[in-house]
Enzyme design. Structure first.
Site, PDB file in Angstrom:
ATOM      1  N   GLU A  70     -16.699  -1.128  -6.141  1.00 57.29           N
ATOM      2  CA  GLU A  70     -17.363   0.040  -6.755  1.00 57.29           C
ATOM      3  C   GLU A  70     -18.019   0.795  -5.611  1.00 57.29           C
ATOM      4  O   GLU A  70     -19.003   0.362  -5.063  1.00 57.29           O
ATOM      5  CB  GLU A  70     -18.442  -0.397  -7.756  1.00 57.29           C
ATOM      6  CG  GLU A  70     -17.918  -0.883  -9.100  1.00 57.29           C
ATOM      7  CD  GLU A  70     -17.493  -2.350  -9.042  1.00 57.29           C
ATOM      8  OE1 GLU A  70     -18.003  -3.058  -8.174  1.00 57.29           O
ATOM      9  OE2 GLU A  70     -16.646  -2.748  -9.860  1.00 57.29           O
TER      10      GLU A  70
ATOM     11  N   LYS B 270       2.693   3.349  -5.669  1.00 56.01           N
ATOM     12  CA  LYS B 270       2.183   2.322  -6.608  1.00 56.01           C
ATOM     13  C   LYS B 270       3.260   1.899  -7.609  1.00 56.01           C
ATOM     14  O   LYS B 270       3.295   0.770  -8.052  1.00 56.01           O
ATOM     15  CB  LYS B 270       0.935   2.832  -7.310  1.00 56.01           C
ATOM     16  CG  LYS B 270      -0.107   3.422  -6.350  1.00 56.01           C
ATOM     17  CD  LYS B 270      -0.358   2.553  -5.131  1.00 56.01           C
ATOM     18  CE  LYS B 270      -0.957   3.329  -3.976  1.00 56.01           C
ATOM     19  NZ  LYS B 270      -0.932   2.571  -2.701  1.00 56.01           N
TER      20      LYS B 270
ATOM     21  N   ASP C  73       0.833  -1.203   0.000  1.00 52.87           N
ATOM     22  CA  ASP C  73       0.000   0.000   0.000  1.00 52.87           C
ATOM     23  C   ASP C  73       0.864   1.247   0.000  1.00 52.87           C
ATOM     24  O   ASP C  73       0.449   2.304   0.459  1.00 52.87           O
ATOM     25  CB  ASP C  73      -0.928  -0.010   1.226  1.00 52.87           C
ATOM     26  CG  ASP C  73      -2.086   0.966   1.063  1.00 52.87           C
ATOM     27  OD1 ASP C  73      -2.671   1.366   2.106  1.00 52.87           O
ATOM     28  OD2 ASP C  73      -2.383   1.368  -0.074  1.00 52.87           O
TER      29      ASP C  73
ATOM     30  N   ASP D 232      -3.328  -3.057  -2.490  1.00 56.49           N
ATOM     31  CA  ASP D 232      -4.391  -2.059  -2.569  1.00 56.49           C
ATOM     32  C   ASP D 232      -4.191  -1.241  -3.848  1.00 56.49           C
ATOM     33  O   ASP D 232      -3.077  -1.186  -4.401  1.00 56.49           O
ATOM     34  CB  ASP D 232      -4.326  -1.136  -1.336  1.00 56.49           C
ATOM     35  CG  ASP D 232      -5.526  -0.186  -1.265  1.00 56.49           C
ATOM     36  OD1 ASP D 232      -5.396   0.885  -0.648  1.00 56.49           O
ATOM     37  OD2 ASP D 232      -6.586  -0.506  -1.855  1.00 56.49           O
ATOM     38  N   ASN D 233      -5.265  -0.618  -4.343  1.00 59.07           N
ATOM     39  CA  ASN D 233      -5.179   0.405  -5.394  1.00 59.07           C
ATOM     40  C   ASN D 233      -4.697  -0.070  -6.757  1.00 59.07           C
ATOM     41  O   ASN D 233      -4.085   0.707  -7.513  1.00 59.07           O
ATOM     42  CB  ASN D 233      -4.242   1.552  -4.964  1.00 59.07           C
ATOM     43  CG  ASN D 233      -4.532   2.059  -3.594  1.00 59.07           C
ATOM     44  OD1 ASN D 233      -3.695   1.951  -2.695  1.00 59.07           O
ATOM     45  ND2 ASN D 233      -5.720   2.616  -3.404  1.00 59.07           N
TER      46      ASN D 233
HETATM   47  C1  705 Z   1      11.240   4.973  -1.605  1.00 57.36           C
HETATM   48  C2  705 Z   1       9.893   4.775  -2.158  1.00 57.36           C
HETATM   49  C3  705 Z   1       9.402   3.345  -2.006  1.00 57.36           C
HETATM   50  N1  705 Z   1       9.611   2.848  -0.691  1.00 57.36           N
HETATM   51  C4  705 Z   1       8.871   3.161   0.397  1.00 57.36           C
HETATM   52  N2  705 Z   1       9.286   2.656   1.574  1.00 57.36           N
HETATM   53  C5  705 Z   1       8.605   2.923   2.704  1.00 57.36           C
HETATM   54  N3  705 Z   1       7.500   3.702   2.760  1.00 57.36           N
HETATM   55  C6  705 Z   1       7.060   4.216   1.595  1.00 57.36           C
HETATM   56  C7  705 Z   1       7.711   3.967   0.358  1.00 57.36           C
HETATM   57  N4  705 Z   1       7.013   4.595  -0.610  1.00 57.36           N
HETATM   58  C8  705 Z   1       5.965   5.225  -0.015  1.00 57.36           C
HETATM   59  N5  705 Z   1       5.999   4.994   1.318  1.00 57.36           N
HETATM   60  C9  705 Z   1       5.015   5.440   2.313  1.00 57.36           C
HETATM   61  O1  705 Z   1       3.784   4.767   1.998  1.00 57.36           O
HETATM   62  C10 705 Z   1       2.693   5.701   2.044  1.00 57.36           C
HETATM   63  C11 705 Z   1       2.283   6.037   0.650  1.00 57.36           C
HETATM   64  C12 705 Z   1       1.144   5.568   0.125  1.00 57.36           C
HETATM   65  C13 705 Z   1       0.750   5.930  -1.272  1.00 57.36           C
HETATM   66  N6  705 Z   1      -0.681   5.672  -1.411  1.00 57.36           N
HETATM   67  C14 705 Z   1      -1.377   6.352  -2.309  1.00 57.36           C
HETATM   68  O2  705 Z   1      -0.847   7.160  -3.069  1.00 57.36           O
HETATM   69  C15 705 Z   1      -2.832   6.133  -2.354  1.00 57.36           C
HETATM   70  C16 705 Z   1      -3.618   7.042  -3.065  1.00 57.36           C
HETATM   71  C17 705 Z   1      -5.003   6.902  -3.128  1.00 57.36           C
HETATM   72  C18 705 Z   1      -5.813   7.855  -3.890  1.00 57.36           C
HETATM   73  C19 705 Z   1      -6.984   7.441  -4.495  1.00 57.36           C
HETATM   74  C20 705 Z   1      -7.773   8.351  -5.235  1.00 57.36           C
HETATM   75  C21 705 Z   1      -7.364   9.678  -5.340  1.00 57.36           C
HETATM   76  F1  705 Z   1      -8.109  10.549  -6.035  1.00 57.36           F
HETATM   77  C22 705 Z   1      -6.187  10.083  -4.723  1.00 57.36           C
HETATM   78  C23 705 Z   1      -5.410   9.180  -4.006  1.00 57.36           C
HETATM   79  C24 705 Z   1      -5.632   5.842  -2.450  1.00 57.36           C
HETATM   80  C25 705 Z   1      -4.847   4.937  -1.739  1.00 57.36           C
HETATM   81  O3  705 Z   1      -5.412   3.887  -1.100  1.00 57.36           O
HETATM   82  C26 705 Z   1      -3.452   5.068  -1.687  1.00 57.36           C
HETATM   83  O4  705 Z   1      -2.736   4.116  -0.998  1.00 57.36           O
HETATM   84  C27 705 Z   1       3.254   6.931   2.764  1.00 57.36           C
HETATM   85  O5  705 Z   1       3.156   6.735   4.148  1.00 57.36           O
HETATM   86  C28 705 Z   1       4.698   6.921   2.279  1.00 57.36           C
HETATM   87  O6  705 Z   1       5.562   7.639   3.149  1.00 57.36           O
HETATM   88 MG    MG Z   2      -3.970   2.438  -0.561  1.00 56.02          MG
END
Ligand code: 705
Ligand code: MG
Length: 212
Positions: free
Chosen positions: A197, A144, A141, A169-170
């Site tokens: 949905e 993406k 999660d 997820d997603n």
């Molecule tokens: C170095 C990058 C890769 N490694 C990583 N290692 C550890 N943590 C990482 C991480 N990448 C991201 N993270 C963390 O995960 C989380 C990121 C989640 C990204 N999720 C989304 O973008 C997301 C976005 C939506 C979304 C859906 C519809 C919309 F209109 C707008 C957004 C819905 C979701 O369920 C989502 O999960 C943050 O806490 C971030 O700090």
């Molecule tokens: Mg998510």
């Protein structure tokens, strides 16, 4: 200055959840997201699918990529079988700090370990540094675009074994097309899609069982 959205979420949880009651923490975060500020937790509708997979897999060792504020960590850890443990990777310090406090309110400190750092650095350390031999389930999660490279890292580092369940997820919105294409076309995965949905957006969770 001023509070971040994540601090406002934590504040709401502290004011509306019952200490030691994980369900009240999940409910408080769902109410805040619905009534105050939408936040990117897996949420109550998709959360039911996560719960179902948790009951099916009963993972002893569960790995989560992307803790954020800890919503899914609390929701899943609450459903772990006795002796089960959740390792959740988060590289944003502020989010990790918020999540740790949310987990404290839920009373799940002993069931959840937040591993601070980027997943691509932590995954290769899981065996030696965290003494994790293999995991029974992975909840993806985080960003993406990182689902596929991290899945390959999990394979290469022998973290997933025959029968390990990946739950992502997603896969529709925001979408993880390269990950989907990989697991669905690979003979090494048995995939099931769980479409959702709902009022806001159409999305789906993908379950990919590693066949070894
Ligand atoms: C170095 C990058 C890769 N490694 C990583 N290692 C550890 N943590 C990482 C991480 N990448 C991201 N993270 C963390 O995960 C989380 C990121 C989640 C990204 N999720 C989304 O973008 C997301 C976005 C939506 C979304 C859906 C519809 C919309 F209109 C707008 C957004 C819905 C979701 O369920 C989502 O999960 C943050 O806490 C971030 O700090
Ligand atoms: Mg998510």
């Amino acid at each position: 200055s001023g509070m971040s959205k994540e601090e406002r979420i934590l504040d709401w949880v502290k004011q509306h959840a019952v200490v030691g009651d994980p369900q009240s923490v999940v409910d408080a975060m769902d109410v805040y997201s619905r009534q105050k500020e939408w936040s990117m937790h897996v949420g109550d509708i998709k959360g039911v699918i996560v719960d179902k997979v948790m009951e099916e897999v009963k993972p002893q060792i569960l790995l989560e990529l992307g803790t954020y504020c800890g919503y899914s960590a609390v929701r899943m850890a609450h459903l772990l079988p006795p002796g089960g443990h959740l390792f959740t990777i988060e590289f944003n310090e502020s989010f990790a700090t918020i999540a740790q406090q949310v987990i404290e309110v839920a009373g799940l400190r002993d069931k959840i370990s937040i591993l601070k750092g980027p997943s691509q650095e932590i995954i290769p350390q899981l065996k030696k540094k965290y003494e994790i031999n293999s995991v029974d389930m992975v909840f993806l999660d985080h960003w993406k675009s990182r689902y596929l490279p991290d899945t390959k890292l999990l394979e290469e580092n022998g973290i997933i074994r025959k029968g390990t369940v990946l739950l992502a997820d997603n896969v529709i919105c925001p979408g993880a097309p390269d990950f989907l294409e990989y697991v669905r076309n690979s003979k090494r995965y048995e995939c099931t899609t769980y479409p959702v949905e709902n009022i806001r957006v159409n999305d789906a969770l993908e379950k990919a069982v590693f066949l070894g």
